[in-house]
Write a protein that holds these residues in place. Structure first.
Motif, PDB file in Angstrom:
ATOM      1  N   ASP A 111      -7.221   3.847  -2.777  1.00 43.56           N
ATOM      2  CA  ASP A 111      -7.650   2.656  -2.037  1.00 43.56           C
ATOM      3  C   ASP A 111      -6.598   2.245  -1.007  1.00 43.56           C
ATOM      4  O   ASP A 111      -6.933   1.819   0.108  1.00 43.56           O
ATOM      5  CB  ASP A 111      -7.915   1.493  -2.994  1.00 43.56           C
ATOM      6  CG  ASP A 111      -9.147   1.725  -3.865  1.00 43.56           C
ATOM      7  OD1 ASP A 111     -10.034   2.501  -3.429  1.00 43.56           O
ATOM      8  OD2 ASP A 111      -9.210   1.151  -4.961  1.00 43.56           O
ATOM      9  N   THR A 143      -4.075   2.828  -7.805  1.00 45.53           N
ATOM     10  CA  THR A 143      -4.650   2.218  -6.597  1.00 45.53           C
ATOM     11  C   THR A 143      -4.328   3.017  -5.331  1.00 45.53           C
ATOM     12  O   THR A 143      -4.673   2.589  -4.219  1.00 45.53           O
ATOM     13  CB  THR A 143      -4.114   0.784  -6.425  1.00 45.53           C
ATOM     14  OG1 THR A 143      -2.670   0.822  -6.369  1.00 45.53           O
ATOM     15  CG2 THR A 143      -4.556  -0.111  -7.575  1.00 45.53           C
ATOM     16  N   ALA A 189       2.236   1.953  -3.427  1.00 51.32           N
ATOM     17  CA  ALA A 189       1.211   2.499  -4.327  1.00 51.32           C
ATOM     18  C   ALA A 189       1.002   3.984  -4.080  1.00 51.32           C
ATOM     19  O   ALA A 189       0.829   4.775  -5.024  1.00 51.32           O
ATOM     20  CB  ALA A 189      -0.098   1.733  -4.126  1.00 51.32           C
ATOM     21  N   TRP A 236       0.832  -1.207   0.000  1.00 51.36           N
ATOM     22  CA  TRP A 236       0.000   0.000   0.000  1.00 51.36           C
ATOM     23  C   TRP A 236       0.868   1.260   0.000  1.00 51.36           C
ATOM     24  O   TRP A 236       0.583   2.222  -0.726  1.00 51.36           O
ATOM     25  CB  TRP A 236      -0.914  -0.005   1.225  1.00 51.36           C
ATOM     26  CG  TRP A 236      -1.962  -1.069   1.185  1.00 51.36           C
ATOM     27  CD1 TRP A 236      -2.515  -1.652   0.080  1.00 51.36           C
ATOM     28  CD2 TRP A 236      -2.589  -1.707   2.313  1.00 51.36           C
ATOM     29  NE1 TRP A 236      -3.436  -2.601   0.442  1.00 51.36           N
ATOM     30  CE2 TRP A 236      -3.506  -2.658   1.808  1.00 51.36           C
ATOM     31  CE3 TRP A 236      -2.461  -1.576   3.694  1.00 51.36           C
ATOM     32  CZ2 TRP A 236      -4.299  -3.449   2.642  1.00 51.36           C
ATOM     33  CZ3 TRP A 236      -3.247  -2.363   4.530  1.00 51.36           C
ATOM     34  CH2 TRP A 236      -4.151  -3.289   4.000  1.00 51.36           C
TER      35      TRP A 236
END
Length: 407
Positions: free
Chosen positions: A203, A200, A193, A190
């Protein structure tokens, strides 16, 4: 004439099956779309693209359409070699011992144990093999250690006999480590990203902010103290750790305070520790007051002032003046000495042996922190003796008349 010892059913079946095929062992298992499987050797391994499978089996050559085969499982070479050897193995103690040792050397442990069992079939009192298979002798009877240990409530785990409680703790620890690794993998993904601004990223940002599992705190703490990360990422990790709470977030914040160079990050961590009234943090910084490094002493005093916990009053009084050992001299140091004992050198001494001296240093940062904790108007400056007298007066209970009433 002595009769040849009978083979056990297991060994007889093994030898019988192996002797029905050619000396060349079949290396592959072909799983078919019908649900069955076929053992054999692939004769056209280099075909590309795959059109069919030409397979040599124990019954002859077979050709299968590529769609008929769902999976090919290759048999390890060492297992092929074993099967070739065992097909012609004499049924003797020596032969079984020899091949058992070879199996152990190449990690064929099931086959190793099988051949040791065949030795016991031929020579039941073979002490060496009994010990290899985990037998212990009780009186005149051989019993396997596994049976004895299990009867006493032990379990075999990771190559050792352990109690049920030990196994439970180990498995719980392994589960925690597994979950922490899974969280670390997700958080790193995460984070990447977000930093690379991938599609993404929104998110990923949402996923991090919604973390509420304590198992994630170890990974979050690592990222909080990653020097290369931008402040915005660290502040987000700090917010998530704050929401979760617990010992790992406290330790992460303490590390940030003592190792981080970003003053904003340090202040945010101290603010949170103050809101939590963290006694762990207070004890940590009090221990730092005893450092021989005066900079460390002042940093700890500053942190205690930020925490504003009154239990730090006495340690701060004791830290108003601290004693430090300092090395002087040695190397290329030049010390002035205007005695007339060194003609031609102008009274200068070059180098010399290093010396350790003690020096008392006044710490105004400790005084500033102390003034945060005491009532307004109380201020004895850097006079540690006056502060100690005040502290004793404030913490000595009023005298109580112990005389019994009426006497």
């Amino acid at each position: 004439m002595t009769s040849k010892p009978k083979l056990t059913a297991h060994l007889y079946l093994c030898v019988a099956l192996l002797t029905t095929i050619s000396v060349e062992a079949f290396a592959d298992t072909f799983q078919l779309s019908s649900g069955s499987s076929l053992n054999g050797k692939l004769l056209n391994p280099d075909q590309e693209p795959r059109v069919d499978y030409q397979i040599k089996t124990a019954f002859g050559k077979v050709t299968l359409d590529a769609k008929q085969v769902t999976k090919v499982v290759a048999k390890p070479l060492v297992l092929q070699q074993y099967e070739e050897s065992v097909a012609s193995l004499p049924d003797t103690v020596e032969a079984h011992l020899d091949i058992a040792n070879k199996c152990k050397a190449v990690n064929l442990f099931e086959q190793h144990d099988f051949h040791l069992q065949q030795v016991l079939r031929l020579d039941p009192d073979n002490t060496y093999v009994r010990q290899q298979l985990g037998y212990v002798k009780i009186g005149n009877e051989w019993r396997q250690e596994d049976v004895l240990m299990r009867q006493q409530g032990y379990l075999r785990h990771s190559g050792r006999w352990r109690t049920h409680q030990e196994v439970a703790v180990i498995e719980a620890t392994e589960q925690i480590e597994k979950e922490e690794i899974e969280w670390r993998t997700k958080i790193i993904r995460w984070e990447s990203a977000i930093l690379k601004n991938r599609p993404t990223a929104p998110d990923a940002l949402k996923s991090i902010r919604e973390i509420n599992n304590y198992r994630a705190t170890t990974a979050l703490a690592e990222r909080l103290n990653e020097r290369q990360l931008p402040r915005e990422m660290k502040l987000m990790y700090l917010e998530v750790l704050t929401e979760i709470g617990g010992n790992v977030p406290v330790q992460a914040m303490l590390k940030c305070v003592t190792e981080e160079s970003d003053d904003i990050m340090i202040e945010r961590c101290l603010d949170q520790l103050r809101q939590w009234k963290s006694r762990t943090a207070m004890r940590f910084f009090i221990s730092m007051l005893k450092s021989n490094n005066n900079n460390t002493v002042n940093s700890a005093a500053n942190a205690l002032g930020s925490l504003a916990m009154k239990d730090a009053t006495l340690p701060l009084i004791e830290a108003l003046v601290t004693n430090h050992k300092i090395q002087v001299g040695g190397g290329n140091n030049v010390n002035a000495n205007f005695s007339g004992n060194q003609p031609g050198l102008g009274g200068l001494q070059f180098g010399g042996k290093p010396k350790i001296i003690e020096r008392n240093i006044q710490n105004r940062t400790a005084l500033s922190a102390l003034l945060v904790l005491v009532p307004e108007g109380v201020n004895y400056g850097l006079n540690e003796e006056q502060w100690m007298n005040w502290y004793i007066r404030m913490n000595t209970p009023q005298q109580v008349n112990l005389r019994r009433r009426g006497l």
